[in-house]
Design a protein around this motif. Structure first.
Motif, PDB file in Angstrom:
ATOM      1  N   THR A 261       2.496  46.760  44.376  1.00  0.00           N
ATOM      2  CA  THR A 261       2.268  47.452  45.653  1.00  0.00           C
ATOM      3  C   THR A 261       0.862  48.027  45.751  1.00  0.00           C
ATOM      4  O   THR A 261       0.418  48.388  46.836  1.00  0.00           O
ATOM      5  N   HIS A 262       0.182  48.123  44.619  1.00  0.00           N
ATOM      6  CA  HIS A 262      -1.188  48.652  44.608  1.00  0.00           C
ATOM      7  C   HIS A 262      -2.235  47.538  44.607  1.00  0.00           C
ATOM      8  O   HIS A 262      -3.417  47.816  44.425  1.00  0.00           O
ATOM      9  N   GLY A 263      -1.794  46.304  44.767  1.00  0.00           N
ATOM     10  CA  GLY A 263      -2.731  45.195  44.880  1.00  0.00           C
ATOM     11  C   GLY A 263      -2.761  44.296  43.660  1.00  0.00           C
ATOM     12  O   GLY A 263      -2.137  44.585  42.623  1.00  0.00           O
ATOM     13  N   LEU A 264      -3.492  43.204  43.789  1.00  0.00           N
ATOM     14  CA  LEU A 264      -3.550  42.189  42.744  1.00  0.00           C
ATOM     15  C   LEU A 264      -4.163  42.726  41.452  1.00  0.00           C
ATOM     16  O   LEU A 264      -3.706  42.403  40.355  1.00  0.00           O
ATOM     17  N   ALA A 265      -5.208  43.570  41.568  1.00  0.00           N
ATOM     18  CA  ALA A 265      -5.874  44.095  40.365  1.00  0.00           C
ATOM     19  C   ALA A 265      -4.904  44.908  39.517  1.00  0.00           C
ATOM     20  O   ALA A 265      -4.867  44.780  38.286  1.00  0.00           O
ATOM     21  N   SER A 266      -4.083  45.733  40.183  1.00  0.00           N
ATOM     22  CA  SER A 266      -3.105  46.548  39.471  1.00  0.00           C
ATOM     23  C   SER A 266      -2.040  45.671  38.810  1.00  0.00           C
ATOM     24  O   SER A 266      -1.628  45.921  37.666  1.00  0.00           O
ATOM     25  N   LEU A 267      -1.590  44.640  39.522  1.00  0.00           N
ATOM     26  CA  LEU A 267      -0.596  43.717  38.967  1.00  0.00           C
ATOM     27  C   LEU A 267      -1.154  42.985  37.755  1.00  0.00           C
ATOM     28  O   LEU A 267      -0.477  42.823  36.735  1.00  0.00           O
ATOM     29  N   LEU A 268      -2.412  42.554  37.850  1.00  0.00           N
ATOM     30  CA  LEU A 268      -3.035  41.853  36.725  1.00  0.00           C
ATOM     31  C   LEU A 268      -3.178  42.770  35.516  1.00  0.00           C
ATOM     32  O   LEU A 268      -2.960  42.354  34.376  1.00  0.00           O
ATOM     33  N   MET A 269      -3.552  44.026  35.772  1.00  0.00           N
ATOM     34  CA  MET A 269      -3.687  44.970  34.661  1.00  0.00           C
ATOM     35  C   MET A 269      -2.346  45.163  33.960  1.00  0.00           C
ATOM     36  O   MET A 269      -2.273  45.170  32.718  1.00  0.00           O
ATOM     37  N   MET A 270      -1.272  45.311  34.743  1.00  0.00           N
ATOM     38  CA  MET A 270       0.052  45.452  34.154  1.00  0.00           C
ATOM     39  C   MET A 270       0.449  44.191  33.378  1.00  0.00           C
ATOM     40  O   MET A 270       0.977  44.275  32.262  1.00  0.00           O
ATOM     41  N   SER A 271       0.160  43.020  33.946  1.00  0.00           N
ATOM     42  CA  SER A 271       0.483  41.757  33.267  1.00  0.00           C
ATOM     43  C   SER A 271      -0.302  41.620  31.969  1.00  0.00           C
ATOM     44  O   SER A 271       0.234  41.169  30.953  1.00  0.00           O
ATOM     45  N   GLY A 272      -1.575  42.020  32.007  1.00  0.00           N
ATOM     46  CA  GLY A 272      -2.394  41.975  30.801  1.00  0.00           C
ATOM     47  C   GLY A 272      -1.843  42.890  29.724  1.00  0.00           C
ATOM     48  O   GLY A 272      -1.799  42.532  28.544  1.00  0.00           O
ATOM     49  N   PHE A 273      -1.410  44.086  30.131  1.00  0.00           N
ATOM     50  CA  PHE A 273      -0.839  45.021  29.164  1.00  0.00           C
ATOM     51  C   PHE A 273       0.447  44.465  28.560  1.00  0.00           C
ATOM     52  O   PHE A 273       0.680  44.585  27.353  1.00  0.00           O
ATOM     53  N   ILE A 274       1.279  43.811  29.381  1.00  0.00           N
ATOM     54  CA  ILE A 274       2.544  43.263  28.889  1.00  0.00           C
ATOM     55  C   ILE A 274       2.287  42.128  27.897  1.00  0.00           C
ATOM     56  O   ILE A 274       2.938  42.036  26.853  1.00  0.00           O
ATOM     57  N   THR A 275       1.333  41.244  28.209  1.00  0.00           N
ATOM     58  CA  THR A 275       1.087  40.116  27.306  1.00  0.00           C
ATOM     59  C   THR A 275       0.523  40.579  25.969  1.00  0.00           C
ATOM     60  O   THR A 275       0.897  40.069  24.913  1.00  0.00           O
ATOM     61  N   VAL A 276      -0.365  41.591  25.991  1.00  0.00           N
ATOM     62  CA  VAL A 276      -0.878  42.144  24.735  1.00  0.00           C
ATOM     63  C   VAL A 276       0.255  42.829  23.978  1.00  0.00           C
ATOM     64  O   VAL A 276       0.379  42.699  22.757  1.00  0.00           O
ATOM     65  N   ASN A 277       1.113  43.556  24.713  1.00  0.00           N
ATOM     66  CA  ASN A 277       2.279  44.212  24.118  1.00  0.00           C
ATOM     67  C   ASN A 277       3.148  43.204  23.385  1.00  0.00           C
ATOM     68  O   ASN A 277       3.578  43.437  22.244  1.00  0.00           O
ATOM     69  N   LEU A 278       3.434  42.084  24.067  1.00  0.00           N
ATOM     70  CA  LEU A 278       4.279  41.055  23.464  1.00  0.00           C
ATOM     71  C   LEU A 278       3.628  40.484  22.211  1.00  0.00           C
ATOM     72  O   LEU A 278       4.296  40.285  21.186  1.00  0.00           O
ATOM     73  N   GLY A 279       2.317  40.232  22.274  1.00  0.00           N
ATOM     74  CA  GLY A 279       1.619  39.679  21.121  1.00  0.00           C
ATOM     75  C   GLY A 279       1.672  40.602  19.927  1.00  0.00           C
ATOM     76  O   GLY A 279       1.980  40.179  18.799  1.00  0.00           O
ATOM     77  N   VAL A 280       1.386  41.890  20.148  1.00  0.00           N
ATOM     78  CA  VAL A 280       1.386  42.857  19.051  1.00  0.00           C
ATOM     79  C   VAL A 280       2.802  43.069  18.523  1.00  0.00           C
ATOM     80  O   VAL A 280       3.030  43.096  17.309  1.00  0.00           O
ATOM     81  N   PHE A 281       3.770  43.226  19.439  1.00  0.00           N
ATOM     82  CA  PHE A 281       5.154  43.461  19.024  1.00  0.00           C
ATOM     83  C   PHE A 281       5.670  42.312  18.157  1.00  0.00           C
ATOM     84  O   PHE A 281       6.369  42.536  17.157  1.00  0.00           O
ATOM     85  N   ASN A 282       5.326  41.083  18.514  1.00  0.00           N
ATOM     86  CA  ASN A 282       5.793  39.927  17.745  1.00  0.00           C
ATOM     87  C   ASN A 282       5.208  39.869  16.342  1.00  0.00           C
ATOM     88  O   ASN A 282       5.766  39.199  15.473  1.00  0.00           O
ATOM     89  N   LEU A 283       4.090  40.550  16.129  1.00  0.00           N
ATOM     90  CA  LEU A 283       3.478  40.547  14.804  1.00  0.00           C
ATOM     91  C   LEU A 283       3.959  41.694  13.924  1.00  0.00           C
ATOM     92  O   LEU A 283       3.534  41.817  12.776  1.00  0.00           O
ATOM     93  N   LEU A 284       4.846  42.546  14.457  1.00  0.00           N
ATOM     94  CA  LEU A 284       5.406  43.612  13.622  1.00  0.00           C
ATOM     95  C   LEU A 284       6.210  42.992  12.484  1.00  0.00           C
ATOM     96  O   LEU A 284       6.907  41.989  12.685  1.00  0.00           O
TER      97      LEU A 284
END
Length: 341
Positions: A261-284
């Motif tokens: 709802t805050h625009g494409l930049a905000s959505l991309l930032m959230m998506s970027g955070f999720i993908t990094v989260n997934l990468g780090v979590f999988n390496l635990l």
């Protein structure tokens, strides 16, 4: 409220991130000529299947998780190209490749975001808000080198370090007149979600983006996200955050919908955070995760012989059951929060 479009958007984001993760494993396996019998995105019954070459590609109904199935992955095989017959360092690369691809995706999202907005944030103080308390110690032109002992390389590092402060009196090191100067900076605090947080009362300099500072900032942003994931896990273990502050797929879908709802930049930032989260979590180093499998590979390289596949399988199965239990508990909590709104 999670509406149809929010769900659709969340499915698309999750699906893209999982696809990139599994693609990392797939490409690394094929690099070493290991046959991949199946490449699946999602869990549960398949809604789409197609055989391409010697691999079955499938899209499954539940858009959470995914996997590739390699020859010799969970059993012995006489095929010299099977996963189990590859050297340990090759298997290590194949297992790590999914998380690495997630981090690369995070890096690409950051670079696109910077290019789209046209500037990169720095750590140099540009101006203060009216009545700023921090101006008692900070000066315009100061470059913030560290916050509470944490090195700050981009603006995001400053924001996150300040969010983790408890008392509003922050130890900083700034670069002033070419020298490192340690200072204690006071801030106003306010209450947010039951916690005291700092009121950020200054702005940092933004530079017009170039190819080189975009690349530098993108690496810095990705490293910052990785650090945030690790620190958040540490805070969870030490009790700074409670179990009720965890979010599962439903909570994440809400966050994606809110960001959109805050625009494409905000959505991309959230998506970027999720993908990094997934990468780090999988390496635990936890059973059933890529990190848990890497632990067994490292043990094999140290012992110079593999751990019995039977016992390794038991460990991963126990880990999978625990993770599924946690997922159910967190999802139930997400639903309760959603109903209470």
């Amino acid at each position: 409220m999670v509406n149809f479009w929010t769900i659709l958007l969340a499915v698309a984001v999750f699906g893209a991130i999982i696809l990139v993760h599994e693609l990392g494993h797939f490409l690394a396996a094929r690099l070493f000529h290991v046959r991949v019998a199946e490449f699946s995105v999602g869990m549960g019954p398949a809604v789409f299947k197609k055989e391409w070459g010697d691999t079955l590609f499938a899209l499954r109904v539940v858009p959470v998780g995914g996997y590739i199935q390699m020859d010799g992955e969970d059993e012995e095989s006489e095929n010299p190209n099977a996963f189990c017959n590859q050297k340990a360092w090759k298997r290590l690369i194949i297992i790590s490749a999914g998380a690495i691809m997630n981090l690369i995706l995070g890096l690409a999202v950051s670079a696109w975001m910077v290019s789209a907005r046209g500037y990169v944030g720095t750590t140099q103080v540009l101006r203060f808000e009216e009545g700023a308390v921090s101006s008692q110690m900070l000066q315009i032109g100061d470059s913030i080198y560290s916050v509470n002992g944490t090195r700050t390389r981009i603006d995001n590092d400053i924001v996150y370090a300040l969010l983790r402060d408890d008392d509003g009196l922050v130890d900083m090191t700034v670069i002033r007149d070419g020298k490192k100067v340690p200072i204690q900076v006071p801030f106003q605090t306010s209450e947010m979600d039951g916690e005291r947080v700092i009121v950020l009362d200054f702005k940092v300099l933004a530079e017009k983006h170039t190819f080189f500072n975009t690349v530098k900032y993108s690496f810095g942003w990705t490293v910052s996200m990785v650090r945030q994931v690790w620190l958040s896990l540490f805070d969870l273990i030490t009790g700074r955050y409670g179990f009720n502050q965890l979010s599962g797929p439903v909570g994440t879908a809400q966050a994606i919908g809110k960001a959109s709802t805050h625009g494409l930049a905000s959505l991309l930032m959230m998506s970027g955070f999720i993908t990094v989260n997934l990468g780090v979590f999988n390496l635990l180093p936890l059973p059933a995760l890529d990190g848990g499998r890497l632990i067994f590979l490292v043990l094999e390289m140290i012992r110079r012989r593999p751990v019995s596949p039977k016992y390794e399988g038991y460990v991963h199965m126990a880990g999978l059951l625990l993770l599924m239990t946690l997922m159910v508990a967190v999802t139930y909590q997400d639903i309760l929060r959603l109903v209470a709104k």
